[in-house]
Design a protein around this motif. Structure first.
Motif, PDB file in Angstrom:
ATOM      1  N   UNK A 153     -31.726   7.278 -26.168  1.00 55.91           N
ATOM      2  CA  UNK A 153     -32.819   7.600 -25.565  1.00 55.91           C
ATOM      3  C   UNK A 153     -33.637   6.380 -24.804  1.00 55.91           C
ATOM      4  N   UNK A 154     -33.907   5.365 -25.443  1.00 54.80           N
ATOM      5  CA  UNK A 154     -34.408   3.909 -25.043  1.00 54.80           C
ATOM      6  C   UNK A 154     -33.645   3.542 -23.800  1.00 54.80           C
ATOM      7  N   UNK A 155     -32.334   3.617 -24.111  1.00 58.79           N
ATOM      8  CA  UNK A 155     -31.771   3.109 -22.735  1.00 58.79           C
ATOM      9  C   UNK A 155     -31.739   3.953 -21.399  1.00 58.79           C
ATOM     10  N   UNK A 156     -31.750   5.315 -21.734  1.00 62.53           N
ATOM     11  CA  UNK A 156     -31.982   6.249 -20.556  1.00 62.53           C
ATOM     12  C   UNK A 156     -33.462   5.953 -20.065  1.00 62.53           C
ATOM     13  N   UNK A 157     -34.531   5.464 -20.904  1.00 64.80           N
ATOM     14  CA  UNK A 157     -35.703   5.469 -20.673  1.00 64.80           C
ATOM     15  C   UNK A 157     -36.146   4.047 -19.716  1.00 64.80           C
ATOM     16  N   UNK A 158     -35.004   3.293 -19.772  1.00 58.41           N
ATOM     17  CA  UNK A 158     -35.331   1.751 -18.959  1.00 58.41           C
ATOM     18  C   UNK A 158     -35.789   1.993 -17.712  1.00 58.41           C
ATOM     19  N   UNK A 159     -35.390   2.654 -16.861  1.00 57.53           N
ATOM     20  CA  UNK A 159     -35.808   2.714 -15.686  1.00 57.53           C
ATOM     21  C   UNK A 159     -37.426   2.779 -15.447  1.00 57.53           C
ATOM     22  N   UNK A 160     -38.049   3.597 -16.504  1.00 59.56           N
ATOM     23  CA  UNK A 160     -39.486   3.543 -16.672  1.00 59.56           C
ATOM     24  C   UNK A 160     -40.025   2.611 -17.470  1.00 59.56           C
ATOM     25  N   UNK A 161     -39.297   1.997 -18.565  1.00 55.53           N
ATOM     26  CA  UNK A 161     -39.943   0.965 -19.289  1.00 55.53           C
ATOM     27  C   UNK A 161     -40.018  -0.378 -18.775  1.00 55.53           C
ATOM     28  N   UNK A 162     -39.100  -0.402 -18.019  1.00 51.29           N
ATOM     29  CA  UNK A 162     -39.046  -1.797 -16.819  1.00 51.29           C
ATOM     30  C   UNK A 162     -39.870  -1.705 -15.926  1.00 51.29           C
ATOM     31  N   UNK A 163     -41.028  -2.571 -15.815  1.00 49.74           N
ATOM     32  CA  UNK A 163     -42.167  -2.214 -14.917  1.00 49.74           C
ATOM     33  C   UNK A 163     -42.051  -3.259 -13.750  1.00 49.74           C
ATOM     34  N   UNK A 164     -40.745  -3.836 -13.659  1.00 49.82           N
ATOM     35  CA  UNK A 164     -40.763  -4.854 -12.446  1.00 49.82           C
ATOM     36  C   UNK A 164     -40.587  -4.051 -11.043  1.00 49.82           C
ATOM     37  N   UNK A 165     -40.735  -4.588 -10.236  1.00 48.96           N
ATOM     38  CA  UNK A 165     -40.620  -3.764  -8.861  1.00 48.96           C
ATOM     39  C   UNK A 165     -39.083  -3.859  -8.428  1.00 48.96           C
ATOM     40  N   UNK A 166     -38.634  -2.690  -7.725  1.00 53.82           N
ATOM     41  CA  UNK A 166     -37.486  -2.521  -7.130  1.00 53.82           C
ATOM     42  C   UNK A 166     -37.076  -3.666  -6.302  1.00 53.82           C
ATOM     43  N   UNK A 167     -35.859  -4.158  -6.601  1.00 50.58           N
ATOM     44  CA  UNK A 167     -35.559  -5.304  -5.606  1.00 50.58           C
ATOM     45  C   UNK A 167     -36.007  -6.640  -5.868  1.00 50.58           C
ATOM     46  N   UNK A 168     -37.096  -6.689  -6.982  1.00 55.81           N
ATOM     47  CA  UNK A 168     -37.362  -8.156  -7.476  1.00 55.81           C
ATOM     48  C   UNK A 168     -36.497  -8.529  -8.348  1.00 55.81           C
ATOM     49  N   UNK A 169     -36.164  -9.791  -8.316  1.00 58.33           N
ATOM     50  CA  UNK A 169     -35.273 -10.412  -9.078  1.00 58.33           C
ATOM     51  C   UNK A 169     -36.017 -10.729 -10.576  1.00 58.33           C
ATOM     52  N   UNK A 170     -35.124 -10.494 -11.705  1.00 60.24           N
ATOM     53  CA  UNK A 170     -36.146 -10.647 -12.830  1.00 60.24           C
ATOM     54  C   UNK A 170     -36.297 -12.042 -13.357  1.00 60.24           C
ATOM     55  N   UNK A 171     -37.464 -12.186 -13.959  1.00 60.64           N
ATOM     56  CA  UNK A 171     -37.752 -13.571 -14.537  1.00 60.64           C
ATOM     57  C   UNK A 171     -36.956 -14.121 -15.661  1.00 60.64           C
ATOM     58  N   UNK A 172     -37.243 -15.595 -16.109  1.00 63.93           N
ATOM     59  CA  UNK A 172     -36.539 -16.050 -17.114  1.00 63.93           C
ATOM     60  C   UNK A 172     -36.735 -15.526 -18.376  1.00 63.93           C
ATOM     61  N   UNK A 173     -37.914 -15.438 -18.618  1.00 64.02           N
ATOM     62  CA  UNK A 173     -38.189 -14.620 -20.033  1.00 64.02           C
ATOM     63  C   UNK A 173     -37.561 -13.701 -20.371  1.00 64.02           C
ATOM     64  N   UNK A 174     -37.341 -12.626 -19.195  1.00 61.89           N
ATOM     65  CA  UNK A 174     -36.725 -11.238 -19.421  1.00 61.89           C
ATOM     66  C   UNK A 174     -35.366 -11.500 -19.543  1.00 61.89           C
ATOM     67  N   UNK A 175     -34.954 -12.308 -18.869  1.00 61.97           N
ATOM     68  CA  UNK A 175     -33.432 -12.777 -19.213  1.00 61.97           C
ATOM     69  C   UNK A 175     -32.998 -13.312 -20.485  1.00 61.97           C
TER      70      UNK A 175
END
Lengths: 240, 195, 377
Positions: free
Chosen positions: C302-324
């Motif tokens: 379920x946590x995998x399914x919930x990722x689109x909401x758990x991830x609070x970054x904006x759509x289209x923005x590239x991910x930061x170094x810490x997240x990676x």
């Protein structure tokens, strides 16, 4: 590009002309079938089969093997027919198309005979144990007097290689229990090494074919991978 | 510039001389042809195990060519086994039966056959035949000494009365031919393999 | 002027325009210019599924799905069928390669946050693929009828029957009872049905990915020959790795004990499933009760399914170094969890397993929202 091809070709020649070590050795115990380029030492397999038939087959079954499969060891049809006809099945002498004899009519009879410790079927014993070949060898020569702090269960023996160290099988191998046709000295360790080689073959009869086809397939695919990547780059260089 | 789709299909870069471009083109074609050909070889090599797996297995080949123990057959009796749906009789002849039949002139028989045509060399006392009458198809009698065997001590057909000798040769009766001898080989003195 | 198009179309083309469909959707399809090799993963997964279907079809010619005969029939395939050992090895190693590709696909999606915005359906489809694949893989594992396979199925059926009430009824419906003859035949049929379903899901993923593909306004190229060449190269590299495993490490990731016949009278010392089932098995096994285990597995997915909401970054923005960095640590965490679950059980491994599972949930429930919110500005 050309240099890569040359290096690959040299590597291929080196690998294809590699000679596997000539036979199984005892000190240290090494089997010719080990390693990525190994293949079975047929002489050792034949010796191992002799030990198996003489010593092991009286208590152990190997139901996935047929006597006709022994042609892979280098026996011809007449020898296999002779080997099979020496085996007494309940329905008469065995033929080459029969499975290896199961000494017991059913598992209940085996359990009754050994107080529940049924001798396992040896057809896949080497695959079913990690480092199976070495495990079988160590087990067969691993019998030792029990150390002072160990109390043996009744009808059990102390074995350094068996998990838990207490095994219900009595030490099966002695020096000169069989006499090898090719003159090899039949010490207990030699017999153990040979029967381990034979049981390795029993678990994995296709090892020779697998490694041989594998070598050719891998080299060809490396060659094809280099070609495919080069083609892709060439095609992409054409575009702006 | 913002290229449209068709422009971007790329006809080799804006290279210098046409000569260099032509040479590059033929090099690329050779590489492509070699790659595609090698890919085809790889595909064929991968496909072969799938195809060969449907060929008869070792087990099927063994069932098609069974091995029979003949060491236990008593003299003057025949063993009956079934092979590919047909009854096969394996008979052990007595010395008298061999002597009576060895020197019969083949031309005098309805279907001429010599003694040596009916037995394998070195195994004079064994006769292996398909136990079906060659006239009206019917299983023969005569395997056990107590069966009716006809005047030649061989086999008798209960359906049309055809008479065979111990070697399976036709002696009289509506049937036209000798008993069929199946393909078999002696593996050793006590085992034969059919097929 | 009579051009070729003015003459009558070829017979098949005029009735079933496959050629036109091929040109529009494959060979002349405009694709962005800079797709990396890893973008071929869905195509590789489709190819692996087809390969598994073909090898499975050949195996099913000889496999007998009955308790007591199944292991025997597989030995028959290995010893008696021409190249049976190779087809069987294709099937088991192909499964390993398929799972590796799917794990890699999921990893890439999490790393690149490609589930944001329009990419959420693709992500859900990929998760569906993963879950169905886990089930199909487990079914294939129990069909092998080895020592650990037998007990895996037996324990599952027994635990299901003991659930009682509605979940117990569902479990009995799936397994046909806790000790039924005929369970293995049922598992074989489910295995095939789920495998066909997988083909449909990967097809949907490939189509859906086109919708969310990078925009093609900058100098796109036709799929053929540019990407056919890239796909060919990717397939060959995939095949090379596959060949090395098939021929030189055919039992990689398997439990050795499973290569002996399943025996109702003897439980093997170590009931480890194949490597691809280890993480989910570890999560399911951390709670001692059956119902607790099922809930734990559902929570982990379920946590995998919930990722689109758990991830609070904006759509289209590239991910930061810490997240990676955290995603790479997550990958290591899952690998470590699998290794700890495969090791012989001890106090140390029990603690480690709980630690790794805790980090897994921490990553998704706490770290992802935090880092994605702060880094995506």
């Amino acid at each position: 590009m050309r240099r890569t091809l040359l290096v690959t070709a040299a590597l291929a020649v080196a690998l294809l002309t590699h000679q596997a070590r000539a036979e199984d050795t005892l000190n240290p115990p090494h089997w010719q079938s080990e390693g990525s380029f190994g293949s079975y030492d047929k002489a050792a397999l034949q010796r191992g089969f002799l030990v198996y038939q003489t010593v092991c087959a009286s208590c152990h079954a190997a139901g996935e093997l047929h006597y006709r499969d022994l042609d892979a060891l280098g026996f011809d049809t007449a020898q296999i027919a002779a080997i099979a006809s020496n085996v007494k099945l309940p329905t008469g002498p065995a033929t080459a198309d029969d499975r290896f004899k199961n000494p017991y009519p059913d598992p209940a009879a085996a359990a009754a005979l050994f107080g529940g410790a049924i001798p396992p079927d040896l057809s896949t014993i080497v695959s079913a144990r990690p480092n199976g070949t070495r495990y079988v060898y160590d087990l067969l020569i691993g019998y030792a007097p029990a150390p002072g702090d160990v109390t043996l269960l009744p009808s059990h023996y102390y074995n350094t290689a068996y998990p838990g160290q207490q095994i219900a099988m009595p030490p099966p191998l002695k020096d000169n229990q069989v006499s090898y046709a090719d003159g090899t000295a039949a010490t207990a360790a030699q017999e153990a090494s040979d029967v381990a080689a034979f049981l390795t073959w029993a678990s994995d009869p296709n090892l020779d074919a697998r490694k041989e086809i594998g070598l050719r397939a891998t080299l060809f695919l490396i060659f094809l991978a280099i070609l495919a990547i080069a083609t892709k780059r060439k095609i992409w260089r054409e575009s702006v | 510039m913002a290229g449209s789709g068709t422009e971007a299909l790329g006809h080799g870069g804006a290279n210098a001389a046409g000569h260099a471009e032509a040479e590059g083109a033929s090099k690329r074609d050779f590489l492509k042809i070699l790659t595609i050909a090698s890919g085809a070889v790889a595909a064929g090599a991968i496909a072969w195990p799938f195809i060969d797996a449907l060929n008869p297995t070792r087990e099927a080949e063994a069932t098609a060519r069974p091995i029979i123990n003949i060491g236990g057959i008593a003299e003057n009796t025949a063993m009956r086994v079934e092979w590919l749906g047909q009854p096969i009789y394996i008979r052990k002849l007595t010395a008298k039966q061999i002597a009576d039949n060895q020197f019969v002139v083949p031309a005098s028989l309805p279907d001429p056959a010599d003694f040596s045509d009916r037995v394998k060399p070195g195994y004079d006392s064994f006769v292996v035949v398909v136990g079906l009458n060659t006239g009206i198809a019917c299983e023969l009698e005569g395997n056990s000494p107590s069966d009716p065997r006809g005047p030649f001590d061989g086999w008798l057909c209960p359906c049309d009365g055809s008479v065979y000798d111990p070697l399976g040769r036709l002696r009289s009766g509506p049937a036209p031919k000798n008993l069929v001898i199946p393909r078999f080989t002696f593996l050793n003195d006590t085992q034969i393999q059919l097929g | 002027m009579a051009t070729p198009q003015a003459q009558t179309k070829p017979w098949l083309e005029s009735r079933l325009p496959l050629g036109a469909a091929w040109r529009a959707n494959v060979s002349h399809y405009q694709t962005a210019r800079d797709q990396p090799y890893l973008a071929t993963l869905p195509g590789l997964i489709l190819g692996a599924l087809i390969f598994l279907a073909l090898s499975g079809a050949v195996l099913s010619l000889f496999y007998v799905a009955a308790e007591g005969s199944a292991f025997h029939s597989i030995q028959f395939i290995i010893r008696s069928v021409n190249f049976g050992w190779l087809v069987q090895s294709f099937h088991t190693t192909g499964t390993t390669m398929l799972f590796a590709a799917v794990y890699l696909l999921l990893f890439r999606a999490i790393l690149g946050s490609s589930y944001k915005g329009q990419g959420d359906l693709v992500w859900f489809l990929e998760l569906k693929l993963f879950i169905i694949l886990l089930l199909t893989g487990w079914l294939g594992y129990v069909l092998a009828d080895g020592a650990t396979s037998y007990w895996s199925l037996h324990n599952a059926a027994l635990a299901g029957a003991r659930l009682g009430g509605f979940p117990g009824a569902i479990a009995d419906w799936i397994f046909g009872g806790p000790a039924g003859p005929g369970t293995l035949a049922r598992m074989a049929v489910f295995h095939v049905i789920l495998a066909l379903l997988l083909l449909a899901v990967i097809g949907a993923i490939i189509v859906a990915k086109r919708v969310v593909a990078p925009p093609v306004h900058r100098n796109p190229v036709a799929f053929h020959p540019y990407y056919t060449a890239q796909y060919f190269a990717a397939f060959v590299i995939f095949a090379l790795i596959f060949a090395i495993l098939v021929f030189f490490a055919p039992h990689l990731g398997e439990n050795h004990l499973n290569l002996a016949a399943g025996n109702p009278l003897m439980v093997p010392a170590l009931l480890t499933p194949p490597w691809y089932l280890l993480p989910i098995a570890a999560i399911g096994g951390v709670v001692p009760t059956t119902l607790g285990g099922v809930i734990a597995v559902i929570a982990g997915l379920a946590v995998l399914y919930a990722l689109p909401w758990l991830d609070r970054s904006k759509p289209g923005a590239s991910t930061g170094f810490l997240y990676k960095l955290l995603v790479f640590i997550l990958a290591l965490d899952v690998i470590a969890l699998a290794l700890a679950a495969a090791a012989p059980p001890s106090l140390v491994t029990a603690i480690l397993i709980k630690l790794f599972i805790a980090w897994y949930f921490l990553h998704f429930l706490v770290l992802t929202p935090l880092t994605s919110a702060t880094e995506s500005k």
